[in-house]
Write a protein that holds these residues in place. Sequence first.
Motif, PDB file in Angstrom:
ATOM      1  N   ASP A  88       0.824  -1.208   0.000  1.00 43.24           N
ATOM      2  CA  ASP A  88       0.000   0.000   0.000  1.00 43.24           C
ATOM      3  C   ASP A  88       0.862   1.265   0.000  1.00 43.24           C
ATOM      4  N   ILE A  89       1.969   1.234   0.723  1.00 42.76           N
ATOM      5  CA  ILE A  89       2.877   2.388   0.767  1.00 42.76           C
ATOM      6  C   ILE A  89       3.535   2.595  -0.588  1.00 42.76           C
ATOM      7  N   GLU A  90       3.982   1.484  -1.205  1.00 42.31           N
ATOM      8  CA  GLU A  90       4.610   1.578  -2.526  1.00 42.31           C
ATOM      9  C   GLU A  90       3.623   2.102  -3.568  1.00 42.31           C
ATOM     10  N   ALA A  91       2.367   1.644  -3.461  1.00 38.80           N
ATOM     11  CA  ALA A  91       1.340   2.108  -4.399  1.00 38.80           C
ATOM     12  C   ALA A  91       1.061   3.599  -4.211  1.00 38.80           C
ATOM     13  N   GLU A  92       1.052   4.054  -2.965  1.00 36.52           N
ATOM     14  CA  GLU A  92       0.828   5.473  -2.697  1.00 36.52           C
ATOM     15  C   GLU A  92       1.992   6.321  -3.207  1.00 36.52           C
ATOM     16  N   ASN A  93       3.217   5.821  -3.068  1.00 39.96           N
ATOM     17  CA  ASN A  93       4.373   6.542  -3.601  1.00 39.96           C
ATOM     18  C   ASN A  93       4.302   6.648  -5.124  1.00 39.96           C
ATOM     19  N   PHE A  94       3.873   5.544  -5.740  1.00 40.69           N
ATOM     20  CA  PHE A  94       3.707   5.551  -7.193  1.00 40.69           C
ATOM     21  C   PHE A  94       2.621   6.541  -7.593  1.00 40.69           C
ATOM     22  N   ASP A  95       1.536   6.576  -6.835  1.00 44.24           N
ATOM     23  CA  ASP A  95       0.430   7.484  -7.138  1.00 44.24           C
ATOM     24  C   ASP A  95       0.873   8.941  -7.033  1.00 44.24           C
ATOM     25  N   ALA A  96       1.677   9.253  -6.009  1.00 47.76           N
ATOM     26  CA  ALA A  96       2.165  10.619  -5.839  1.00 47.76           C
ATOM     27  C   ALA A  96       3.037  11.036  -7.026  1.00 47.76           C
TER      28      ALA A  96
END
Length: 425
Positions: free
Chosen positions: A87-95
């Motif tokens: 979830d953290i990696e996905a949020e970083n990608f989203d940012a």
Amino acid sequence: MNYASRQKQIIWTSPSGKIFKLLTDGKIKFSRKRKGEVKNNPTRSYGKNNSKTSYKTVNMSDDTFQDMGVSGRDFSLKIYFLGDNHDIEAENFDAAYCERGLGKLQLPYGNIMTVQALDIDYDIDTVEKSSMTVVNISFHECGKTIYPTAQSSNMSVAKKSINQALETVSQNFGDTVEKLADKETFAAKWSANLDKLMAKFEDIQNSDFIGILNDIKSQNILHNPYVMSTQLGILLKKGVLAYYSTYDMLDNIEDLLFSFLPSSKYSSSSSSSLKAEYTADDIFAKQTIVAVSDALIEADFELRKDAVSAVEDIQDINDIYIEKSQEIERIINENIENTVISEVDTNEIINSVISSVISKIDDLKIEKTIYLKDVSNPLMLAFQYYPDLFKKNPDNAIAYLNKTNDFSGDDFLYLDKGRKVVIYV
């Protein structure tokens, strides 16, 4: 060396330089369009005794590859983020995805390409797939040239190109009408095309539009074709802009334009009548293309994908017009010695319009799909995703959110965990 040994790691680099090594399902979908073929067209616009040739030029906008005559590719990827920190990696990608500008994409094959991020869709299952986030994302491949940064200058260049074309179109049209051998057939075709235009725009109540239309109807096209052609251009622009405010412009105008396109099945076999009918069709078709182009320059697009779609549509329409008009001009020039047909190049107009629209694309929003991690409601989501609008007017922020989600009934009070929500970022 076989294909497996030549495969490369899939890597996306964000506009700011953040690097992401991507795990995909192994399936990569892409599509592209042909943007005009370079092809000789002897005698077009010059008469059969002139050996000079012309050809349909390819789109010269920054996301088109001029040497190949094709558009940039549209890619679709399915990306997986796995493990305890998915979830953290996905949020970083989203940012990084939300950053403004162009990024770089390396696929398992080929060279690194410049891309523009388009739509994104997140799939988060907190029950069955609690250790995985799935992301569906699309990219549009851009040319190696850098997009223009001066929006005002791009718009002014496009406006200048359009204004020059309008003047040249009207002048050439006036000269051509004066020399027509079969003016009666031409006048009848002009009236028929004007009826088509009136039927298309019959619900427009704009006083300026109605005034110009009535003025055109009251005049004889054979007496002052230059002025009436100029009026026709103004009329079509006002009609197009009126449609754009309530409908999807290109979808509604396309059928009107196609009804003006020259046809190889003209009613008369006489060479002079063929040229007369073509002259009337060509002025309506050309003025419609110019009017739509002018409206696109002024259009306030909200989404990147809408801007890309619009410029691709106007390019396709122009390609069809050129193909049809060249076909008829070839027939006319074979039968009428030394005839001269207006040679206003709509390609130049279309290219300037595309450059103007594309120069604004980084400032446009992207459609993003999310799945709620917790119970929520439109009020909370509007506050979270549209904070600036929410501060000014909460009701407008909720209405803006509802535009992409069609909330109804109990949705305004309660949205369950896992609910799919579309937002603009």
